[in-house]
Design a protein around this motif. Structure first.
Motif, PDB file in Angstrom:
ATOM      1  N   VAL A  58       0.813  -1.221   0.000  1.00  0.00           N
ATOM      2  CA  VAL A  58       0.000   0.000   0.000  1.00  0.00           C
ATOM      3  C   VAL A  58       0.848   1.274   0.000  1.00  0.00           C
ATOM      4  N   PRO A  59       1.776   1.469   0.953  1.00  0.00           N
ATOM      5  CA  PRO A  59       2.536   2.719   0.947  1.00  0.00           C
ATOM      6  C   PRO A  59       3.420   2.878  -0.294  1.00  0.00           C
ATOM      7  N   GLN A  60       3.996   1.793  -0.772  1.00  0.00           N
ATOM      8  CA  GLN A  60       4.821   1.876  -1.976  1.00  0.00           C
ATOM      9  C   GLN A  60       3.980   2.275  -3.184  1.00  0.00           C
ATOM     10  N   SER A  61       2.813   1.696  -3.301  1.00  0.00           N
ATOM     11  CA  SER A  61       1.911   2.020  -4.402  1.00  0.00           C
ATOM     12  C   SER A  61       1.460   3.469  -4.336  1.00  0.00           C
ATOM     13  N   ALA A  62       1.136   3.931  -3.138  1.00  0.00           N
ATOM     14  CA  ALA A  62       0.684   5.319  -2.969  1.00  0.00           C
ATOM     15  C   ALA A  62       1.805   6.287  -3.322  1.00  0.00           C
ATOM     16  N   MET A  63       3.027   5.987  -2.926  1.00  0.00           N
ATOM     17  CA  MET A  63       4.130   6.897  -3.216  1.00  0.00           C
ATOM     18  C   MET A  63       4.428   6.960  -4.703  1.00  0.00           C
ATOM     19  N   LEU A  64       4.475   5.793  -5.367  1.00  0.00           N
ATOM     20  CA  LEU A  64       4.733   5.801  -6.809  1.00  0.00           C
ATOM     21  C   LEU A  64       3.638   6.568  -7.549  1.00  0.00           C
ATOM     22  N   SER A  65       2.398   6.375  -7.155  1.00  0.00           N
ATOM     23  CA  SER A  65       1.285   7.071  -7.811  1.00  0.00           C
ATOM     24  C   SER A  65       1.337   8.567  -7.548  1.00  0.00           C
ATOM     25  N   ALA A  66       1.798   8.942  -6.393  1.00  0.00           N
ATOM     26  CA  ALA A  66       1.942  10.365  -6.078  1.00  0.00           C
ATOM     27  C   ALA A  66       3.030  11.001  -6.937  1.00  0.00           C
ATOM     28  N   LEU A  67       4.068  10.226  -7.288  1.00  0.00           N
ATOM     29  CA  LEU A  67       5.192  10.743  -8.079  1.00  0.00           C
ATOM     30  C   LEU A  67       4.786  11.109  -9.501  1.00  0.00           C
ATOM     31  N   VAL A  68       3.769  10.421 -10.048  1.00  0.00           N
ATOM     32  CA  VAL A  68       3.396  10.612 -11.446  1.00  0.00           C
ATOM     33  C   VAL A  68       3.098  12.070 -11.754  1.00  0.00           C
ATOM     34  N   ASN A  69       2.562  12.797 -10.809  1.00  0.00           N
ATOM     35  CA  ASN A  69       2.205  14.203 -11.013  1.00  0.00           C
ATOM     36  C   ASN A  69       3.402  15.054 -11.401  1.00  0.00           C
ATOM     37  N   SER A  70       4.558  14.795 -10.794  1.00  0.00           N
ATOM     38  CA  SER A  70       5.777  15.557 -11.093  1.00  0.00           C
ATOM     39  C   SER A  70       6.984  14.774 -10.570  1.00  0.00           C
ATOM     40  N   PRO A  71       7.386  13.726 -11.275  1.00  0.00           N
ATOM     41  CA  PRO A  71       8.392  12.801 -10.746  1.00  0.00           C
ATOM     42  C   PRO A  71       9.744  13.434 -10.439  1.00  0.00           C
ATOM     43  N   SER A  72      10.155  14.393 -11.226  1.00  0.00           N
ATOM     44  CA  SER A  72      11.475  14.989 -10.994  1.00  0.00           C
ATOM     45  C   SER A  72      11.510  15.848  -9.738  1.00  0.00           C
ATOM     46  N   THR A  73      10.466  16.634  -9.533  1.00  0.00           N
ATOM     47  CA  THR A  73      10.465  17.543  -8.383  1.00  0.00           C
ATOM     48  C   THR A  73      10.020  16.872  -7.092  1.00  0.00           C
ATOM     49  N   LEU A  74       9.261  15.787  -7.187  1.00  0.00           N
ATOM     50  CA  LEU A  74       8.750  15.138  -5.983  1.00  0.00           C
ATOM     51  C   LEU A  74       9.638  14.008  -5.468  1.00  0.00           C
ATOM     52  N   ASP A  75      10.686  13.687  -6.178  1.00  0.00           N
ATOM     53  CA  ASP A  75      11.579  12.603  -5.738  1.00  0.00           C
ATOM     54  C   ASP A  75      12.089  12.915  -4.329  1.00  0.00           C
ATOM     55  N   PRO A  76      11.877  12.016  -3.360  1.00  0.00           N
ATOM     56  CA  PRO A  76      12.296  12.301  -1.980  1.00  0.00           C
ATOM     57  C   PRO A  76      13.804  12.473  -1.831  1.00  0.00           C
ATOM     58  N   ALA A  94      -2.198   3.873   9.482  1.00  0.00           N
ATOM     59  CA  ALA A  94      -0.859   3.332   9.754  1.00  0.00           C
ATOM     60  C   ALA A  94       0.186   3.913   8.808  1.00  0.00           C
ATOM     61  N   ASN A  95      -0.251   4.310   7.623  1.00  0.00           N
ATOM     62  CA  ASN A  95       0.707   4.790   6.620  1.00  0.00           C
ATOM     63  C   ASN A  95       0.661   6.298   6.394  1.00  0.00           C
ATOM     64  N   TYR A  96      -0.325   6.960   6.962  1.00  0.00           N
ATOM     65  CA  TYR A  96      -0.510   8.391   6.730  1.00  0.00           C
ATOM     66  C   TYR A  96       0.714   9.168   7.218  1.00  0.00           C
ATOM     67  N   ASP A  97       1.186  10.099   6.399  1.00  0.00           N
ATOM     68  CA  ASP A  97       2.341  10.948   6.716  1.00  0.00           C
ATOM     69  C   ASP A  97       3.656  10.168   6.845  1.00  0.00           C
ATOM     70  N   LYS A  98       3.666   8.913   6.406  1.00  0.00           N
ATOM     71  CA  LYS A  98       4.871   8.089   6.559  1.00  0.00           C
ATOM     72  C   LYS A  98       5.288   7.521   5.201  1.00  0.00           C
ATOM     73  N   LEU A  99       6.192   8.229   4.548  1.00  0.00           N
ATOM     74  CA  LEU A  99       6.676   7.749   3.254  1.00  0.00           C
ATOM     75  C   LEU A  99       7.465   6.462   3.443  1.00  0.00           C
ATOM     76  N   PRO A 100       7.341   5.510   2.518  1.00  0.00           N
ATOM     77  CA  PRO A 100       8.137   4.289   2.616  1.00  0.00           C
ATOM     78  C   PRO A 100       9.598   4.559   2.272  1.00  0.00           C
ATOM     79  N   ASP A 101      10.497   3.738   2.774  1.00  0.00           N
ATOM     80  CA  ASP A 101      11.917   3.878   2.466  1.00  0.00           C
ATOM     81  C   ASP A 101      12.161   3.494   1.001  1.00  0.00           C
ATOM     82  N   THR A 102      13.091   4.217   0.381  1.00  0.00           N
ATOM     83  CA  THR A 102      13.439   3.931  -1.012  1.00  0.00           C
ATOM     84  C   THR A 102      14.914   3.580  -1.116  1.00  0.00           C
ATOM     85  N   LEU A 103      15.269   2.938  -2.227  1.00  0.00           N
ATOM     86  CA  LEU A 103      16.664   2.606  -2.478  1.00  0.00           C
ATOM     87  C   LEU A 103      17.444   3.878  -2.825  1.00  0.00           C
ATOM     88  N   PRO A 104      18.749   3.875  -2.586  1.00  0.00           N
ATOM     89  CA  PRO A 104      19.561   5.050  -2.951  1.00  0.00           C
ATOM     90  C   PRO A 104      19.498   5.298  -4.457  1.00  0.00           C
TER      91      PRO A 104
END
Length: 711
Positions: free
Chosen positions: A222-240, A274-284
């Motif tokens: 769930v959190p991974q899916s939500a984060m990837l979907s959130a990135l679609v709007n502006s992937p370059s500027t939203l990259d954590p 459980a996932n609200y306001d908590k971005l999942p960890d990403t690879l370097p």
């Protein structure tokens, strides 16, 4: 008189007003005219509406889905080592792997709908609000708004362009409606998720899952899916990875996606909280270094070979191919390590301080009997320098004597045929030829001349053959060594002014090791298309280009190079080896140094050059000159020891015993003066008897003038 009454004129009536003058008739006429105007306007508007509707219907009927944009229809091609499982690299226009709808987690399907188009499952492919917004923008002369539905976005990025024009927008709307009628929602969503960009050079959800989380599309939670979907709007500027501001903005949109998933009933309140306001960890974040390091040379060679085989750029880089190369990972690692180690040692021990980046080692290792390139070292980093020294031709020096040997055997010479082993002036020439260090051996056999790499004897051989230089070139060509620069037809061609690459030298010796059967050298073993069907296989067939019994004699002579001649370093391998050494001097400076040798299974060529490939190697020597029996031989033996591990110890089918010399001469090379072709060659006598061959140089060799080939 009676009173008379005055008569009066009748009083004139007052003029009537305009309304009185025209009366009710005039008022009715004006109202009728107004009605006619309104009617005309209504008819015009109706006509325009009808025309508009008819035009829209015609436009809708005629508009068809164009061919997909090639870039968005591409899939990454995977390149593997010869084992068919170890990844060597990837080739891509866009880094994408297409997957079926069933291979995408329900989480990511629900998340992208919540992020981009919450009415997706119920709308007709377009958003009425979006249409109105676009028309309002057009009326104001502003830029057009992007499509708000997933279907419109998919149409735009996969089939159209991003140009903000009226025609593009109308086409997008029509296609979106048509697609919604003709294609299922599942197919549209799968196409969108396979097409859209997620940042970090990841196109499509499968690559995005791998790039950000090290999983696949089916494994997204769930959190991974939500984060990837959130990135679609502006992937370059939203990259954590871009910092705190990007994380804050991404978190805001991530929460919006979770809210939408909850609202649609796709996740529970507990999952939401459980996932609200908590971005999942990403690879370097990793830099795109597809061609970085030594693998860049291997990938480039594979691409070039496929192009020659008829594959298009689009197929190679975006066809989703699985390309299995001939490169063996263990051997490749050994080639890289031994090359870099020997360069480092040479730099450390050089008699003067030298820059490691200016000393170039090259290794080419080929399978005998298949033509498959097992390992190749062309330089330390393709991105820093694209010069592949393993495929770059440089003066072959005395390694070229192998082809004069074959030519001599073809012309009736035997290993016991006698040749001039001392300084002499060739027929029709006015420049003397000397051996390395000016050593005089007297009369020597062809085998002895090969073992000690005698310049005088091979020049004598060339002039005694009716067409010596041309026959030497033909022997090289028959072995798979192509004609190159400096292959001048003169009586000193065997001394190796002609240029040959390490790959070609290894190819030639592989032919000799394979009893005169030549293979086509290649680096691609097999290619499968995106469906897994084999569409190409590397050619491992062989052609007999040199007589086998003749080659057996050549093997005997070349084996003596290792057992008793200039290549004794290779004896440490503990296997039967045929080899030839070579160093080339120009103006008393060493410009190339070689060791080429083969077992019955592997043929390997090692070359050292400096600077631009023409610089002096001697400053890199620990003392004296840069010799072929030093770092070139060391590297060859180091590599072959690792590459041959686990292989059977096979022997060559030689026809004669090796003639071992009791003493190996330790001499300096001499330069090569300009030469002319031999005027009157002398043919050998049939069945020439063996002669007594000197086993050591004379006590006082003649002084060497400036410049030729060394052993």
């Amino acid at each position: 008189m009676a009173d008379r009454k005055k008569s009066r004129k009748p009083r004139r009536a007052l003029a009537p007003s305009a309304s009185q003058r025209h009366g009710p008739h005039r008022t009715k006429k004006k109202a009728s005219r107004a009605r006619r105007v309104v009617t005309a306007i209504a008819i015009t508007l109706a006509t325009l509406m009808i025309v508009g509707v008819l035009g829209s219907l015609i436009f809708y009927a005629r508009v068809k889905l164009p061919d997909p944009n090639a870039d968005f229809n591409s899939q990454t091609s995977t390149v593997l080592f010869r084992d068919g499982s170890t990844k060597l690299g990837e080739l891509a226009i866009q880094n994408r792997t297409m997957v079926d709808y069933s291979a995408m987690s329900d989480n990511v399907k629900a998340a992208v709908v919540a992020a981009e188009d919450r009415s997706f499952w119920s709308n007709k492919g377009v958003s009425p609000k979006g249409i109105v917004r676009s028309l309002f923008q057009i009326a104001r002369g502003k830029d057009l708004q992007s499509g708000s539905t997933i279907t419109q976005q998919y149409i735009k990025i996969r089939y159209l362009t991003s140009k903000q024009t009226m025609s593009r927008k109308l086409t997008e709307l029509a296609l979106a409606v048509k697609m919604n009628r003709e294609v299922s929602k599942d197919e549209i969503l799968a196409g969108y998720l396979n097409t859209v960009y997620f940042g970090r050079n990841a196109y499509g959800v499968e690559k995005a899952a791998t790039t950000y989380f090290g999983t696949n599309a089916a494994g997204l939670n769930v959190p991974q899916s939500a984060m990837l979907s959130a990135l679609v709007n502006s992937p370059s500027t939203l990259d954590p990875a871009n910092g705190d501001d990007a994380k804050r903005d991404l978190t805001e949109r991530y929460d919006y996606v979770l809210d939408g998933m909850l609202e649609a009933g796709k996740i529970s309140q507990a999952d939401h909280d459980a996932n609200y306001d908590k971005l999942p960890d990403t690879l370097p974040v990793t830099q795109s270094d597809l061609y970085g390091g030594t693998n860049g040379f291997l990938l480039t060679m594979a691409e070039q070979e496929l192009r020659k085989a008829g594959f298009s750029e689009e197929q190679i880089d975006g066809g989703g191919l699985t390309i299995t190369t001939t490169f063996d990972q263990k051997m490749q690692d050994a080639a890289v390590k031994t090359a870099t180690d020997n360069v480092s040692t040479a730099i450390r021990k050089a008699k003067t301080n030298q820059d490691a980046s200016t000393l170039h080692a090259a290794v080419a290792s080929i399978g005998v009997g298949t033509g498959e390139v097992y390992a190749l070292y062309g330089g330390p980093d393709f991105l820093k320098s694209q010069i592949n020294w393993a495929t770059t031709a440089r003066p072959a020096a005395s390694t070229f004597k192998a082809w004069a040997l074959v030519a001599g055997l073809r012309n009736g010479f035997t290993l016991n045929s006698t040749l001039t082993g001392s300084t002499f002036t060739p027929n029709g020439d006015n420049v003397v030829v000397r051996n390395d260090g000016g050593v005089n051996y007297g009369s020597v056999t062809l085998q002895k001349a090969t073992s000690y790499s005698m310049n005088t004897a091979f020049t004598d051989l060339e002039q005694r053959m009716p067409n010596g230089p041309a026959d030497t070139v033909k022997a090289a060509n028959d072995a798979g060594v192509p004609t190159g620069d400096g292959w001048d037809l003169n009586n000193r061609i065997a001394l190796g002014t002609g240029q040959v690459s390490p790959v070609d030298n290894a190819t030639g010796f592989a032919t000799l090791a394979n009893d005169g059967q030549r293979n086509t050298t290649h680096v691609v073993k097999e290619v499968k298309d995106a469906s897994g069907k084999v569409v190409y296989t590397g050619d491992t067939s062989a052609t007999q280009t040199i007589d086998a019994s003749l080659v057996h004699n050549a093997q005997t002579a070349l084996e003596s190079v290792v057992t008793s001649g200039t290549g004794t370093e290779a004896r440490q391998l503990g296997r039967q080896v045929i080899a030839k050494t070579g160093t080339k001097d120009v103006d008393d400076q060493t410009v190339s140094a070689w060791f080429v040798g083969a077992t019955k299974q592997i043929s390997t060529a090692v070359m050292f050059v400096a600077g631009d490939g023409n610089a002096n190697l001697d400053p890199y020597a620990a003392s004296g000159a840069f010799e072929s029996d030093s770092y070139p031989a060391y590297l060859w033996e180091d590599y072959m020891e690792q590459a041959s591990q686990g292989m059977d110890r096979l022997n060559f089918n030689t026809n004669a015993p090796t003639q071992a010399a009791s003493v190996r001469p330790s001499v300096r090379r001499t330069p090569t003066p300009s030469v002319t072709a031999s005027a009157t060659p002398e043919a050998p006598a049939a069945n020439e008897p063996a002669v007594d061959v000197p086993t050591a140089p004379p006590a006082s060799p003649e002084p060497a003038p400036a410049g030729t080939a060394g052993p």
